[in-house]
Design a protein around this motif. Structure first.
Motif, PDB file in Angstrom:
ATOM      1  N   THR A   6     -48.430   6.387  32.607  1.00 45.96           N
ATOM      2  CA  THR A   6     -49.720   5.723  32.509  1.00 45.96           C
ATOM      3  C   THR A   6     -49.683   4.392  33.261  1.00 45.96           C
ATOM      4  O   THR A   6     -48.614   3.855  33.539  1.00 45.96           O
ATOM      5  N   ILE A   9     -53.758   0.315  31.223  1.00 45.56           N
ATOM      6  CA  ILE A   9     -54.421   0.650  29.960  1.00 45.56           C
ATOM      7  C   ILE A   9     -55.520  -0.361  29.664  1.00 45.56           C
ATOM      8  O   ILE A   9     -56.577  -0.018  29.129  1.00 45.56           O
ATOM      9  N   VAL A  19     -55.837   9.731  25.526  1.00 48.63           N
ATOM     10  CA  VAL A  19     -54.711  10.223  26.330  1.00 48.63           C
ATOM     11  C   VAL A  19     -53.606  10.763  25.430  1.00 48.63           C
ATOM     12  O   VAL A  19     -53.089  11.872  25.640  1.00 48.63           O
ATOM     13  N   VAL A 195     -55.748   4.328  32.903  1.00 46.81           N
ATOM     14  CA  VAL A 195     -56.182   4.805  31.591  1.00 46.81           C
ATOM     15  C   VAL A 195     -57.466   4.096  31.171  1.00 46.81           C
ATOM     16  O   VAL A 195     -58.448   4.726  30.770  1.00 46.81           O
ATOM     17  N   ALA A 219     -60.110   8.909  31.231  1.00 49.19           N
ATOM     18  CA  ALA A 219     -58.909   8.074  31.224  1.00 49.19           C
ATOM     19  C   ALA A 219     -57.862   8.841  32.019  1.00 49.19           C
ATOM     20  O   ALA A 219     -57.457   9.942  31.625  1.00 49.19           O
ATOM     21  N   PHE A 221     -54.235   9.746  33.937  1.00 51.67           N
ATOM     22  CA  PHE A 221     -52.788   9.648  33.725  1.00 51.67           C
ATOM     23  C   PHE A 221     -52.139  10.854  34.389  1.00 51.67           C
ATOM     24  O   PHE A 221     -52.823  11.675  35.008  1.00 51.67           O
TER      25      PHE A 221
END
Length: 256
Positions: A6, A9, A19, A195, A219, A221
């Motif tokens: 990731t 964030i 996630v 994310v 989001a 990733f």
């Protein structure tokens, strides 16, 4: 081994939760490539959630980004744009001193192995440089190849991408959701996307549409399969309207 990778964030608890729920039980290790704070309304809760992963996830590697550096006064406020400066100023009261001490122990660069490097920005300027596929990216690929690295994971731009060098040629891939890409080039720089605050730079119309729907917001990733030598780009979706309301109330800065 499968590792959940990731980046960025940015204190978005709803996105982080989406996630982790989307790939629950599907990964062994966890990597955050920095910028866990900034822009979003829940920095303390996000950091605590990520710290919980360290109890049962190996490896669990957390990097610092430019927003951690700004929060801790390691970067001057003048480095940031107006929105980011306001966000960091209003984020500071939302983070405990204990969490600040924790963040102070993180770094923007991590040597995962002799062949794999983790950075927030770039190998040459780990906290601050943006790799967007131009000459700066070519220079980083040349450096990585010369130093014997095959893989470098980075964040910072908020755009999912793979930049590569192979037999003297340089190129870029901008993946779609659920696209699995073999890591078979001489050297690759891999960005999982953001994310918490995904962005579109020269993206497709479909991706623009996806970012416009706040009730089904992505989001981004990826899952890195170290045995199969592949990365699979993914998106978890959630309702971003509650996040935006908290941003209005707590930060007064730009919304998703």
């Amino acid at each position: 081994m499968k590792i959940l990778v990731t980046a960025d964030i940015h204190a978005n608890l709803e996105a982080l939760t989406a996630v982790l729920e989307a790939v629950k039980g599907q990964y062994d290790g966890f990597i955050s490539l920095g910028d866990m704070v900034g822009y979003g309304p829940d920095p303390e809760a996000c950091i605590q959630r990520v710290k919980e992963l360290k109890k049962h996830t190996r490896p669990c590697i957390l990097l610092a980004g430019n927003h951690e550096a700004g929060l801790l006064k390691r970067l001057p406020s003048s480095w940031f744009g107006e929105n980011a400066r306001r966000s960091l100023k209003n984020t500071a009261p939302l983070i405990s001193w204990k969490t600040r001490f924790f963040l102070a122990g993180l770094h923007p660069l991590y040597f995962l192995s002799e062949k794999t490097l983790l950075v927030h920005g770039s190998p040459l300027e780990p906290a601050t440089e943006y790799l967007r596929g131009g000459s700066e990216t070519t220079i980083s690929l040349q450096y990585l190849y010369a130093e014997g690295f095959k893989l470098c994971f980075c964040g910072h731009t908020h755009q999912a991408a793979i930049y590569y060098a192979d037999q003297g040629e340089y190129g870029a891939l901008y993946p779609k959701q659920e696209q699995t890409i073999p890591l078979d080039k001489d050297c690759c720089i891999i960005n999982p996307g953001s994310v918490g605050f995904p962005r579109v730079f020269g993206g497709t119309a479909d991706r623009e549409t996806e970012l416009a729907d706040k009730t089904h917001f992505p989001a981004y990733f990826l899952l890195w399969d170290t045995k199969a030598h592949t990365v699979t780009f993914k998106a978890a979706h959630y309702d971003a309207r509650p996040t935006n309301e908290k941003i209005r109330q707590r930060l007064g800065t730009a919304l998703l």
